[in-house]
Design a protein around this motif. Structure first.
Motif, PDB file in Angstrom:
ATOM      1  N   ASP A 186      15.884 -22.259  -4.335  1.00  0.00           N
ATOM      2  CA  ASP A 186      15.627 -22.792  -5.679  1.00  0.00           C
ATOM      3  C   ASP A 186      16.281 -24.137  -5.943  1.00  0.00           C
ATOM      4  N   ASN A 187      17.335 -24.445  -5.210  1.00  0.00           N
ATOM      5  CA  ASN A 187      18.090 -25.661  -5.505  1.00  0.00           C
ATOM      6  C   ASN A 187      17.603 -26.808  -4.628  1.00  0.00           C
ATOM      7  N   PRO A 188      17.358 -27.969  -5.245  1.00  0.00           N
ATOM      8  CA  PRO A 188      16.792 -29.100  -4.486  1.00  0.00           C
ATOM      9  C   PRO A 188      17.758 -29.727  -3.489  1.00  0.00           C
ATOM     10  N   GLU A 229      15.054 -20.007   3.913  1.00  0.00           N
ATOM     11  CA  GLU A 229      16.109 -20.119   2.894  1.00  0.00           C
ATOM     12  C   GLU A 229      16.067 -18.914   1.966  1.00  0.00           C
ATOM     13  N   VAL A 230      14.863 -18.539   1.527  1.00  0.00           N
ATOM     14  CA  VAL A 230      14.723 -17.406   0.607  1.00  0.00           C
ATOM     15  C   VAL A 230      15.242 -16.137   1.285  1.00  0.00           C
ATOM     16  N   GLN A 231      14.723 -15.875   2.490  1.00  0.00           N
ATOM     17  CA  GLN A 231      15.078 -14.628   3.164  1.00  0.00           C
ATOM     18  C   GLN A 231      16.567 -14.560   3.502  1.00  0.00           C
ATOM     19  N   PHE A 232      17.084 -15.655   4.039  1.00  0.00           N
ATOM     20  CA  PHE A 232      18.507 -15.620   4.419  1.00  0.00           C
ATOM     21  C   PHE A 232      19.425 -15.559   3.207  1.00  0.00           C
ATOM     22  N   SER A 233      19.019 -16.211   2.091  1.00  0.00           N
ATOM     23  CA  SER A 233      19.843 -16.121   0.887  1.00  0.00           C
ATOM     24  C   SER A 233      19.944 -14.666   0.460  1.00  0.00           C
ATOM     25  N   LEU A 249      25.001 -32.760 -11.717  1.00  0.00           N
ATOM     26  CA  LEU A 249      24.807 -32.160 -13.037  1.00  0.00           C
ATOM     27  C   LEU A 249      23.900 -30.931 -12.939  1.00  0.00           C
ATOM     28  N   ALA A 250      22.967 -30.980 -11.988  1.00  0.00           N
ATOM     29  CA  ALA A 250      22.102 -29.804 -11.776  1.00  0.00           C
ATOM     30  C   ALA A 250      22.974 -28.635 -11.314  1.00  0.00           C
TER      31      ALA A 250
END
Lengths: 724, 293
Positions: free
Chosen positions: B66-68, B193-197, A344-345
């Protein structure tokens, strides 16, 4: 071949075959069971083994077939095979001729054993072959390996060096007839009387070595003790009641629309029918309901719940293959909730991201989305659809809908570029509707976009809104005519692109949506024969259009037949009479269907069959006889019945003509039914082929009027009079 | 159990079942299947058992940290067994036990998931294994790789290590995972993750990557023609990653996409055929060894 039944065995036992596998895909289990049941039934019959009934049971880890009351032996047969006539089989000395020897050889019987048989046609040689029945056990040992090895699946695999293909690896085979273990070898496995219980179920001490089954009759109960409900019907029922209890505890009911599909999936995914209640974050309710339902169903197979007001609850039901303590269940529940939360996220992420690009901007992105390799992009399809709906709206007399239809068509495919539809393809159209609402499009446009794929399946309804109807029609029309133009046609049972489904949907749209347009006109429209607003037909390479039109028409008509037969249970001859009566240059599907319904409704009337007898007599005479057709001359009438028929036909002509315009076919048919006494009376009292040629021609001309009158409604010569 | 312990336990377990513990292959790849220890070793009659941790890159899955749940780089634990043992499902379940997961206390389901990799010309039948609803392992009986029908069949187990660890540690955010005592996954990999995204989605030079794809493709073909399949396959792997980068940058249309995939697949097929030929020329050396048990 003649069979003489031998003595049927009085001792009967029960037979059980269980094929143990690694987890089978849920969709293949029921078809596999049907295969087992049918093949085994055929084999037993072919090999003359009596039985009472065959039952099957299945879980993801086992396919079982159970034969109640199987005979212990094959019935013996005595076959008498006739050969050459006796007088050609023996020479004057009574010695067998070459012919007799040849016959004996071909039947594998010594020539001296041939007998002579008296038949109504004379005396013939006869070979008598007796086959003693084998024991069922020995026969089954021969038959079982093939029965198993020849099962087929939509997708199969190899896993060991035997090279056998099956849906998933086979791990054990149990084969027992009564208390006898039938030893066979399949896929490197030796069969036995051993089965295995639930992987993680109770009494796990047996997980390694399996369970020895005492007899076939104890199969279901034994496995139940080891955590498996083998009978899928029972498992389904348990699961349903479990789910209902859980739903009630959440003060909700199970969302019905996808219930049956999910229940089948769950029943065949589990060995033990468990379930639990989970919950998701109420904040997710900002997502459209369809998204939430899809997220629960598509990946996880969860059932959604709705409250009394029909609104979605934040609880869901998860089918679980276990029954554990509350404490352990709580852990499983949390795991499932976490998975749904993550999905859902994701959905929320897409819902936010998708709305950063407007639908109009997305229309441009469709340029790089292929509709079909040979048929260009979805952008081009969109352009065509915009034109189609404009003209269709015009034809339907919906002048005011023209602009909204164009807008809806323009935006209709834009949602295919969104992340949400990428993740949940089933939400196509529905997401378009939601995003259009978000952008403040008119509600009728949003609804139309949302309904454009309806009917999605046979149980689905056609769009409720006019815009939805036209979009759906235009989409299917375009797909159909474009594919036919490119020469991509369904063949035999193959229809990978679902063109039959598209045409069937089209038939339903025209009939159930009451769209009063001619099929030939719209096919011509789909082919680009009408001037397309804003595009240049000359740029498009169109070949063989004339031929295609007839093919597409026939293709759609075929679906109309199917629709009439399957959905409305119309008689085949009724359907054919209307289709045959339809003129070559007109084909209004709605109109044809209304005629079929009207005819079908009078077929039950007592007068109908006799009326058809009379009509057909008239029709045949008109077809067969030669005369010069002219106006009926009442002065040539000799009998009262001619006057009556003439008057009745004139009256009926008026009624039928006026009712046809109003499509009131029931009245038209009533008018025809009313003719019955006068037609009968006519044939009873006069001889059509009168000696005097003027009288004969006059009578034929009168019958010609009758024939034409009926022909206004349908070609009734196709009607088959139902014998009494 | 820390992520580190989890990886060590899996290695320990599979080493105990005759697997060679291989090291990750030193090139970018989308999945552990690309590692020659799977893709090439699955080919031909030679027996093979290996297990290894594989860092995998999926540029389109980046979420700027940003995504868990989604990462553009994550760790698979890969096990390949050829021929596939009859008791492979039980072995797998045992391996979960060594991570402290008692199967009889959870809901473990084998849910149909037939795997197909159009880039590798590979397909197989199997399941995703769900632990209390969460997909934790991909379980596949390979039927074909690089266009070659496999005989004997190789079974591949791919554990999603982050998912498993999140389950075991009961955390909802991958960055909160404890990698080793006192160090979180986030501390180790969040910045990457931030840099590669950013790089994958916004910075990567499409022109440069496009031409590099072309050169690597040509190099793969050239080296293959020269008869050296192993270095050739390196270039095949590289083109696959470059294609993924182009995809993430949104630089290829749907139609072009099919074309790129077909080109990588052609290389993979070429390598598979050449590898088999080479092994055969060598007399399938591992066949002569006694099967390690």
């Amino acid at each position: 071949m003649k069979r003489t039944a031998g003595l049927a065995s009085s001792t009967r036992t029960n037979f059980l075959l269980e094929i143990g596998t690694e987890e089978l895909p849920w969709q293949v289990i029921e078809p596999a069971l049907t295969q087992l049941e049918q093949t085994l039934g055929l084999l037993l019959t072919k090999h003359r083994v009596g039985y009472e009934q065959i039952r099957t049971f299945g879980t993801p880890r086992r396919l079982a077939v159970f034969v109640d009351g199987i005979a212990s032996k094959q019935t013996s047969v005595r076959q008498e095979l006739l050969g050459p006539p006796k007088d050609r089989a023996y020479d004057v000395h009574g010695r067998p001729t070459k012919m007799a020897e040849g016959f004996a050889r071909s039947q594998g019987v010594p020539v001296e054993k041939l007998e002579v048989k008296h038949t109504p046609k004379g005396e013939y040689l006869c070979a008598i072959k007796e086959e003693k029945g084998r024991t069922t056990n020995s026969l089954l040992r021969d038959l079982l390996p093939d029965l198993i090895q020849q099962m087929s699946f939509p997708k199969s695999m190899k896993w060991n060096n035997t090279g056998l293909r099956f849906a998933r690896p086979m791990r054990w085979i149990l084969a027992m007839n009564g208390s006898t273990v039938l030893k066979v070898k399949v896929a490197g496995l030796s069969s036995g009387n051993r089965t295995w219980g639930h992987r993680f179920g109770p009494r796990r001490a047996h997980a390694q070595d399996g369970i020895i089954l005492k007899s076939p009759e104890t199969y279901l109960t034994t496995l139940e003790r080891y955590g498996v409900i083998v009978d899928h019907r029972v498992r389904r029922a348990y699961l349903e009641s479990r789910l209902r209890v859980l739903a009630r505890s959440a003060k909700g009911t199970i969302y019905q629309e996808n219930y049956n599909a999910l229940l089948e999936q769950a029943t065949f995914s589990l060995e033990y029918p468990g379930g639990l209640l989970g919950q998701f974050d109420p904040q997710c309710l900002i997502l459209p309901q369809e998204v939430l339902i899809a997220a629960m169903k598509e990946h996880q197979g969860f059932f959604s719940l709705v409250g009394k007001d029909g609104k979605l609850l934040t609880q869901f039901l998860a089918p679980i293959n276990m029954k554990l303590s509350d404490k352990d269940m709580a852990v499983i529940q949390k795991g499932n909730e976490r998975v749904l939360a993550a999905r859902l996220a994701d959905a929320q992420f897409y819902f936010q991201e998708d709305r950063k690009i407007t639908l109009v901007e997305r229309v441009q992105l469709l340029k790089s989305v292929t509709f079909h390799q040979k048929l260009g992009s979805l952008y081009e399809k969109t352009e065509r659809m915009v034109n189609l709906v404009t003209i269709l709206a015009d034809w339907c007399g919906w002048e005011s809908l023209k602009e909204p239809c164009r807008r809806a068509a323009l935006l209709s495919k834009a949602d295919l570029t969104t992340g949400m539809v990428g993740e949940f393809p089933l939400l196509q159209g529905l997401m378009g509707r939601e995003y259009a609402r978000h952008e403040g499009e008119r509600e009728s446009i949003c609804l139309g976009i949302g309904e454009q794929y309806q009917p999605r399946h046979p149980e689905d309804t056609v769009p409720q809104s006019a815009i939805g109807l036209l979009l759906s029609l235009a989409d299917r029309l375009d797909t159909l005519t474009e594919f036919f133009r490119a020469g991509i046609l369904p063949s035999g049972s193959e229809d990978p692109l679902g063109l039959r489904r598209q045409a069937f949907g089209m038939v339903r749209l025209l009939i159930e949506g009451q769209l009063d347009v001619d099929l030939l006109d719209i096919i011509r429209l789909g082919e680009g024969g009408e001037r397309l607003v804003g595009s240049k037909p000359s740029e498009r390479n169109r070949v063989g259009t004339g031929n295609n039109r007839a093919t597409v028409k026939e293709f759609v008509i075929e679906r109309l037949r199917y629709y009439g037969r399957i959905v409305h249970c119309l008689r085949d001859d009724v359907i054919e009479s209307v289709i045959a009566g339809c003129s070559a240059n007109q084909c209004n599907i709605l109109d044809l269907f209304l005629r079929m319904q009207a005819i079908q409704s009078v077929t039950h009337e007592e007068a109908f069959d006799p009326l058809m007898v009379g009509y057909k007599r008239a029709h045949r005479l008109v077809e067969k006889e030669q005369w010069t057709t002219g106006a009926v001359d009442t002065t040539l009438f000799e009998h009262e019945s001619e006057h009556t028929l003439q008057a009745m036909v004139t009256e009926a002509m008026e009624t039928v003509a006026s009712t046809l315009n109003a499509r009131n076919y029931h009245l038209a048919l009533q008018a025809l039914i009313n003719l019955k006494p006068s037609i009968d009376e006519f044939f009873n009292s006069v001889l059509v082929n009168a000696l005097e040629s003027a009288i004969r021609a006059n009578r034929l001309s009168l019958l010609y009027r009758v024939d034409r009158l009926f022909g206004l409604v349908a070609d009734f010569s196709h009607i088959q009079v139902q014998g009494k | 159990m820390t992520v580190q312990d989890l990886l060590l336990s899996l290695q320990q377990f599979w080493a105990g079942h005759s697997c060679i513990i291989q090291q990750p292959y030193d090139l970018e790849k989308g999945a552990g299947t690309f590692n020659p220890a799977t893709f090439l070793r699955a080919l031909g009659p030679e027996p093979w058992r290996a297990a290894y941790v594989e860092p995998c890159r999926r540029p389109t899955d980046g979420r700027y940290g940003d995504n868990p749940n989604r990462l553009q780089q994550y760790f698979q634990f890969q096990v390949v067994l050829k021929p596939c043992p009859d008791e492979v499902q039980s072995l797998y379940l045992e391996s979960l036990q060594c991570l402290g997961i008692k199967p009889q206390k959870h809901d473990i389901q084998f849910v149909q998931d037939d795997w197909e990799s159009p880039t590798l010309g590979a397909r197989g039948l199997g399941w995703e294994v769900r632990l209390d609803g969460m997909e934790v392992t991909q379980f596949t009986y390979f039927q074909e790789t690089g266009g070659q029908v496999l005989d004997p069949v190789t079974v591949e187990l791919t554990y999603g290590t982050e998912r498993l660890a999140m389950y075991i540690q009961e955390v909802d955010n991958v960055y909160d995972l404890v990698w080793a005592k006192g160090v979180t996954y986030g501390e180790l990999y969040h910045e990457a993750e931030v840099q590669f995204s950013h790089y994958n989605f916004d910075i990567a030079d499409v022109g440069m990557i496009g031409t590099t794809f072309e050169s690597f493709e040509a190099e793969c073909q050239r080296v293959l023609a020269a008869g050296f399949v192993l270095p050739a396959y390196d270039y095949c792997m590289k083109t696959s990653h470059l294609f993924n980068l182009l995809d993430a940058r949104g630089a290829i249309s749907v139609t072009e996409r099919t074309g790129y995939i077909a080109r990588v697949r052609a290389l993979a097929r070429g390598c598979a055929a050449a590898y088999l030929e080479r092994r055969e020329a060598l007399g399938f050396p591992l066949l002569r060894k006694k099967v390690r048990q």
